[in-house]
Design a protein around this motif. Structure first.
Motif, short mmCIF file in Angstrom:
data_model
loop_
_atom_site.label_atom_id
_atom_site.label_comp_id
_atom_site.label_asym_id
_atom_site.label_seq_id
_atom_site.Cartn_x
_atom_site.Cartn_y
_atom_site.Cartn_z
N TYR A 155 -5.19 -0.81 -11.56
CA TYR A 155 -6.05 -1.40 -12.58
C TYR A 155 -6.91 -0.35 -13.27
CZ TYR A 155 -9.83 -4.24 -14.56
OH TYR A 155 -10.75 -4.80 -15.40
N ARG A 156 -7.42 0.58 -12.49
CA ARG A 156 -8.35 1.57 -13.05
C ARG A 156 -7.63 2.59 -13.92
NH1 ARG A 156 -11.15 1.72 -7.24
NH2 ARG A 156 -12.57 -0.04 -7.52
N LYS A 157 -6.37 2.86 -13.62
CA LYS A 157 -5.61 3.82 -14.43
C LYS A 157 -4.94 3.15 -15.62
CE LYS A 157 -4.61 7.00 -10.62
NZ LYS A 157 -3.54 7.65 -9.82
N LYS A 158 -4.98 1.81 -15.66
CA LYS A 158 -4.40 1.05 -16.76
C LYS A 158 -2.90 1.30 -16.92
CE LYS A 158 -8.51 -0.49 -17.92
NZ LYS A 158 -8.93 -1.89 -17.68
N ASN A 159 -2.23 1.73 -15.85
CA ASN A 159 -0.78 1.93 -15.95
C ASN A 159 -0.06 0.63 -15.67
OD1 ASN A 159 -1.59 2.02 -13.30
ND2 ASN A 159 -0.09 3.54 -12.67
N LYS A 160 1.09 0.45 -16.30
CA LYS A 160 1.81 -0.82 -16.23
C LYS A 160 2.91 -0.79 -15.18
CE LYS A 160 0.98 -1.88 -21.10
NZ LYS A 160 1.62 -2.18 -22.41
N PRO A 161 3.20 -1.93 -14.59
CA PRO A 161 4.31 -2.00 -13.63
C PRO A 161 5.64 -1.88 -14.34
CG PRO A 161 3.44 -4.19 -14.03
CD PRO A 161 2.54 -3.23 -14.76
N ASN A 162 6.67 -1.54 -13.57
CA ASN A 162 8.03 -1.50 -14.10
C ASN A 162 8.98 -2.05 -13.04
OD1 ASN A 162 8.57 0.68 -12.24
ND2 ASN A 162 7.60 2.08 -13.72
N ASP A 163 10.27 -1.94 -13.27
CA ASP A 163 11.24 -2.54 -12.35
C ASP A 163 11.22 -1.93 -10.96
OD1 ASP A 163 12.05 -4.22 -14.32
OD2 ASP A 163 13.88 -3.15 -14.84
N SER A 164 10.68 -0.72 -10.82
CA SER A 164 10.64 -0.07 -9.51
C SER A 164 9.33 -0.29 -8.77
CB SER A 164 10.89 1.44 -9.65
OG SER A 164 9.85 2.06 -10.38
N THR A 165 8.36 -0.94 -9.42
CA THR A 165 7.08 -1.23 -8.78
C THR A 165 7.29 -2.13 -7.56
OG1 THR A 165 5.91 -1.05 -10.89
CG2 THR A 165 4.79 -2.22 -9.10
N LEU A 166 6.67 -1.79 -6.46
CA LEU A 166 6.78 -2.58 -5.23
C LEU A 166 5.55 -3.47 -5.06
CD1 LEU A 166 8.17 0.10 -2.75
CD2 LEU A 166 9.40 -1.90 -3.64
N TYR A 167 5.80 -4.69 -4.61
CA TYR A 167 4.75 -5.67 -4.37
C TYR A 167 4.80 -6.14 -2.92
CZ TYR A 167 5.02 -6.02 -9.48
OH TYR A 167 5.04 -5.74 -10.82
N GLU A 168 3.64 -6.49 -2.40
CA GLU A 168 3.60 -7.12 -1.08
C GLU A 168 3.96 -8.60 -1.23
OE1 GLU A 168 0.28 -5.48 1.64
OE2 GLU A 168 -0.57 -5.45 -0.39
N LEU A 169 4.96 -9.06 -0.46
CA LEU A 169 5.38 -10.45 -0.57
C LEU A 169 4.50 -11.39 0.24
CD1 LEU A 169 9.27 -10.26 -0.57
CD2 LEU A 169 7.66 -10.15 -2.48
N ALA A 170 3.71 -10.83 1.14
CA ALA A 170 2.80 -11.65 1.95
C ALA A 170 3.57 -12.80 2.61
CB ALA A 170 1.64 -12.15 1.09
N SER A 171 3.08 -14.01 2.50
CA SER A 171 3.69 -15.13 3.25
C SER A 171 5.04 -15.57 2.71
CB SER A 171 2.74 -16.32 3.28
OG SER A 171 1.69 -16.08 4.20
N VAL A 172 5.45 -15.11 1.56
CA VAL A 172 6.82 -15.39 1.11
C VAL A 172 7.81 -14.75 2.08
CG1 VAL A 172 8.49 -14.92 -0.74
CG2 VAL A 172 6.22 -15.77 -1.30
#
Length: 286
Positions: free
Chosen positions: A3-20
């Motif tokens: 958020y602070r760097k204002k860079n955008k996600p792309n197809d290689s960005t990894l997310y935590e799926l948490a309870s999914v």
């Protein structure tokens, strides 16, 4: 991603799926049932190394089906979750106060025990079971529990409602409740898997096992909603600075995954409304 760097996600960005992540646990549980490794009506204690006389209510045992439908009577979070040995010490302290299978109460303790049982019956680490049964067959090459340094550079940073940086989830147990990371490309593959009506494991995992109200059911860690012509399989994930909704509409051959790296009390409700709006937009008629 930051958020602070204002860079955008792309197809290689990894997310935590948490309870999914629990839906992966549900899939492997369904496979274990089909493989006759377990039975939904098995007393869970036959898979444990100690008697655990406390894991019953008035001589009514907790069964596998209770673990995967949040009807076991287990507490939400493990009493002791710092490591696997402590987890079983915590199990000894649980007091079951309702008949298993009668009341829904969301539990993160139960899916971890399910992951342990799956390890035991397949004689493989749970992480390997996820790879062998789900990730490799569906070419989900970027979905994983354990990240290397390169992966960590791609992992999205999460924030709370005050834009404060939040920590990532630290997995100390098997991973039955959370711990998977994935990108949008792999999530599309996962939704495609969940829409595959020719897959017997998928069909088994979508079976209705416990009814809550007139149109709401629990499956193998899927929440199932049947409202007229609309059939929905869904699960929400929330962890520190991340939240997501994964929703499958089998009759429309549609899957929607919404992810955000801002987490606060109303985030889940907002994401649910976004999913509903996307569904109606996709299915609107001129």
């Amino acid at each position: 991603m930051n958020y602070r760097k204002k860079n955008k996600p792309n197809d290689s960005t990894l997310y935590e799926l948490a309870s999914v992540t629990k839906t992966f646990t549900g899939y492997i549980t369904a496979k274990a049932v089909l493989d006759k490794k377990i039975n939904l009506d098995d007393d869970i204690r036959i898979y444990l190394n100690e008697p655990f006389p406390n894991l019953e209510f008035q001589n009514e045992p907790i069964k596998i089906r209770h673990l995967i439908t949040h009807t076991s009577g287990f507490p939400n979070f493990p009493i002791k979750g710092e490591n696997k040995e402590a987890f079983f010490e915590g199990l000894k302290l649980i007091k079951i106060e309702t008949k298993p299978g009668e009341a829904y109460s969301y539990s993160n303790t139960a899916p971890e025990l399910t992951a342990y049982i799956l390890e035991k019956v397949y004689q493989k680490p749970y992480e390997k079971l996820v790879e062998e049964f789900i990730l490799i067959p569906n070419k989900m090459n970027k979905t994983k529990f354990t990240l290397n340094e390169n992966d960590r550079e791609k992992l999205v940073k999460g924030y709370n409602d005050k834009n404060e940086l939040m920590p990532n989830f630290n997995r100390t147990l098997w991973g039955g409740i959370a711990g998977l990371h994935s990108n949008t490309t792999d999530l599309v593959k996962y939704m495609r898997l969940q829409l595959d009506k020719s897959n017997p494991v998928v069909n088994k995992s979508h079976e209705k096992l416990f009814k809550e109200g007139s149109d709401f059911w629990e499956g193998y860690h899927w929440y199932i909603i049947e409202d007229g012509e609309k059939l929905i399989y869904r699960h929400h994930g929330g962890i520190f600075g991340m939240q997501n909704w994964l929703v499958i509409y089998p009759k429309q051959n549609l899957g929607i995954s919404i992810l955000t790296n801002v987490s606060f009390n109303e985030t889940g409700e907002i994401l649910e409304k976004i999913v509903e709006n996307l569904y109606h937009y996709t299915n609107k008629t001129d």
